[in-house]
Design an enzyme around this catalytic site. Structure first.
Site, PDB file in Angstrom:
ATOM      1  N   ARG A 249      32.252  28.328  34.519  1.00  0.00           N
ATOM      2  CA  ARG A 249      33.459  28.502  33.720  1.00  0.00           C
ATOM      3  C   ARG A 249      33.172  27.983  32.311  1.00  0.00           C
ATOM      4  O   ARG A 249      32.282  27.150  32.114  1.00  0.00           O
ATOM      5  CB  ARG A 249      34.628  27.713  34.315  1.00  0.00           C
TER       6      ARG A 249
ATOM      7  N   LYS B 108      37.355  22.562  38.000  1.00  0.00           N
ATOM      8  CA  LYS B 108      38.740  22.934  38.287  1.00  0.00           C
ATOM      9  C   LYS B 108      39.202  22.284  39.585  1.00  0.00           C
ATOM     10  O   LYS B 108      38.513  22.328  40.592  1.00  0.00           O
ATOM     11  CB  LYS B 108      38.847  24.465  38.405  1.00  0.00           C
TER      12      LYS B 108
ATOM     13  N   HIS C 215      34.519  34.536  31.081  1.00  0.00           N
ATOM     14  CA  HIS C 215      34.751  34.661  32.516  1.00  0.00           C
ATOM     15  C   HIS C 215      34.198  35.974  33.073  1.00  0.00           C
ATOM     16  O   HIS C 215      33.925  36.078  34.275  1.00  0.00           O
ATOM     17  CB  HIS C 215      36.246  34.544  32.823  1.00  0.00           C
TER      18      HIS C 215
ATOM     19  N   ARG D  83      30.919  35.185  34.517  1.00  0.00           N
ATOM     20  CA  ARG D  83      31.056  34.495  35.808  1.00  0.00           C
ATOM     21  C   ARG D  83      31.370  35.507  36.916  1.00  0.00           C
ATOM     22  O   ARG D  83      30.791  35.443  38.002  1.00  0.00           O
ATOM     23  CB  ARG D  83      32.157  33.442  35.688  1.00  0.00           C
TER      24      ARG D  83
ATOM     25  N   HIS E 229      35.178  27.942  44.839  1.00  0.00           N
ATOM     26  CA  HIS E 229      36.466  28.422  45.329  1.00  0.00           C
ATOM     27  C   HIS E 229      36.917  27.612  46.545  1.00  0.00           C
ATOM     28  O   HIS E 229      36.091  27.215  47.370  1.00  0.00           O
ATOM     29  CB  HIS E 229      36.370  29.900  45.733  1.00  0.00           C
TER      30      HIS E 229
ATOM     31  N   TYR F   5      35.532  40.028  45.134  1.00  0.00           N
ATOM     32  CA  TYR F   5      34.319  40.667  44.612  1.00  0.00           C
ATOM     33  C   TYR F   5      33.821  41.784  45.516  1.00  0.00           C
ATOM     34  O   TYR F   5      33.026  42.621  45.082  1.00  0.00           O
ATOM     35  CB  TYR F   5      33.230  39.614  44.393  1.00  0.00           C
TER      36      TYR F   5
END
Length: 378
Positions: free
Chosen positions: A232, A257, A321, A324, A347, A356
């Protein structure tokens, strides 16, 4: 040990201090009273001692085995932590419009104790104040589900986005469930149904062009790290030289995050590029530094990526992003399992990573279009 103290950097009257942030208790108060030289800052809302090794060791020995000392703020970026404390203080001491109902002090204190980011704290406080000023005539304890639904419907009719409405719900629930300790009081409040948008992804050839056509070594390193490690933008900004482990060939991503740490792989080619960059720029603390050793800014990273996309003649919007997303998609197309990608991306759930599968082309390439069976000969 349920009780804890967070150590933070302070500067008071031009002198460095060790700030101690804690939820008051008899045990902590008793131990603090035994610390020689401890003072309390009304301005920052923290106890503090002069920042030197002797006092640091004294704090560790005093609380060892009795109170958990959270060091992640103190041992990280001192400048960043001072700015964080300043921002929380600014939230408390803002000049508000006349007759404006301000966010309860306990709300901001709980955001601090829960280590919410400054950005999240600002969003929550703004949203909650917007809500409580909608019901100025009601005490907070008197606001129920009916009032909340009516308020959310008004936001919807005024054209607020789904994500903004969700932020307001989170801010409201935070007060009643976290600050006031009423678990799931509004569990039946409906949230807007999330719209599933597919991530934008570049081809490997497009990324190759972006890197090849970027002559500035620092900019080339920025693009390569965003794609090569799936970082990120905020993670790249906070990446320190000490977080590079060339023996294990990994990068340590700290306090990402959600406050989570993780490790990501470091490719040999990327390591060689980083070494060339290090020799040329000689950064002191953060790998990617701006002028005078300061943090590189997020807006600068956006410009670097957008200019690289322009040089590569990519005629659609490309942001950090995007790289990423491309990293994760290309891993999936190469046969990497979802669980491994989930860990690399940081995640919480594979459900987030599953997005994805909708943009990866590897499966589509195995499917033969029915159009191929048509006879289009003249």
């Amino acid at each position: 040990m349920h009780q804890h103290i967070s150590l933070k950097h302070l500067v008071i009257d031009g002198k460095k201090q060790i700030g101690l942030q804690y939820k008051p208790s008899k045990l902590i108060s008793k131990l603090l009273n035994g610390l020689k030289g401890v003072k309390y800052s009304e301005e920052f809302g923290l106890a503090y001692l002069a920042n030197n090794r002797q006092n640091f060791n004294l704090i560790v020995e005093t609380f060892r085995g009795l109170v958990w000392l959270d060091m992640k703020y103190f041992l990280g970026n001192a400048k960043g932590q001072q700015e964080e404390i300043q921002c929380m203080r600014d939230l408390r001491n803002r000049e508000l419009p006349k007759n404006w109902r301000s966010c309860p002090k306990a709300y901001i204190e709980k955001l601090e104790l829960k280590h919410y980011s400054i950005r999240t704290g600002q969003v929550y406080v703004h949203a909650f104040e917007h809500f409580i000023n909608h019901y100025k005539e009601l005490a907070l304890w008197a606001i129920g589900e009916e009032e909340i639904r009516s308020y959310l419907m008004q936001l919807l009719h005024e054209g607020y986005s789904d994500s903004t409405i969700n932020q307001h719900i989170n801010a409201i629930k935070f007060y009643y469930e976290v600050v006031e300790g009423m678990p799931n009081r509004f569990y039946s409040i409906e949230r807007p149904k999330a719209k599933q948008k597919l991530p934008d992804v570049l081809s490997a050839e497009e990324i190759q062009q972006m890197i090849d056509l970027t002559r500035n070594l620092k900019h080339k390193t920025i693009i390569s790290l965003l794609y090569g490690a799936g970082l990120r933008r905020s993670e790249l900004i906070q990446l320190q030289i000490s977080h590079i482990d060339s023996k294990r060939m990994v990068l340590q991503i700290k306090n990402a995050k959600g406050g989570k740490d993780r490790i990501v792989m470091l490719s040999k080619q990327l390591l060689l590029l980083m070494r060339d960059y290090y020799k040329a720029y000689k950064p002191k603390h953060f790998l990617i530094e701006g002028q005078f050793g300061k943090n590189y800014t997020g807006s600068s990273i956006v410009r670097v990526v957008q200019m690289a996309a322009k040089r590569a003649k990519i005629n659609r919007k490309v942001v950090p992003h995007t790289l990423r997303h491309s990293f994760a998609t290309h891993l999936l197309e190469a046969g990497t399992d979802l669980r491994s990608i989930q860990i690399l991306m940081g995640h919480n759930s594979t459900k987030t990573t599953e997005i994805y599968t909708h943009v990866a082309t590897s499966r589509l390439q195995k499917v033969i279009s029915p159009f191929e069976s048509l006879n289009l000969g003249s």
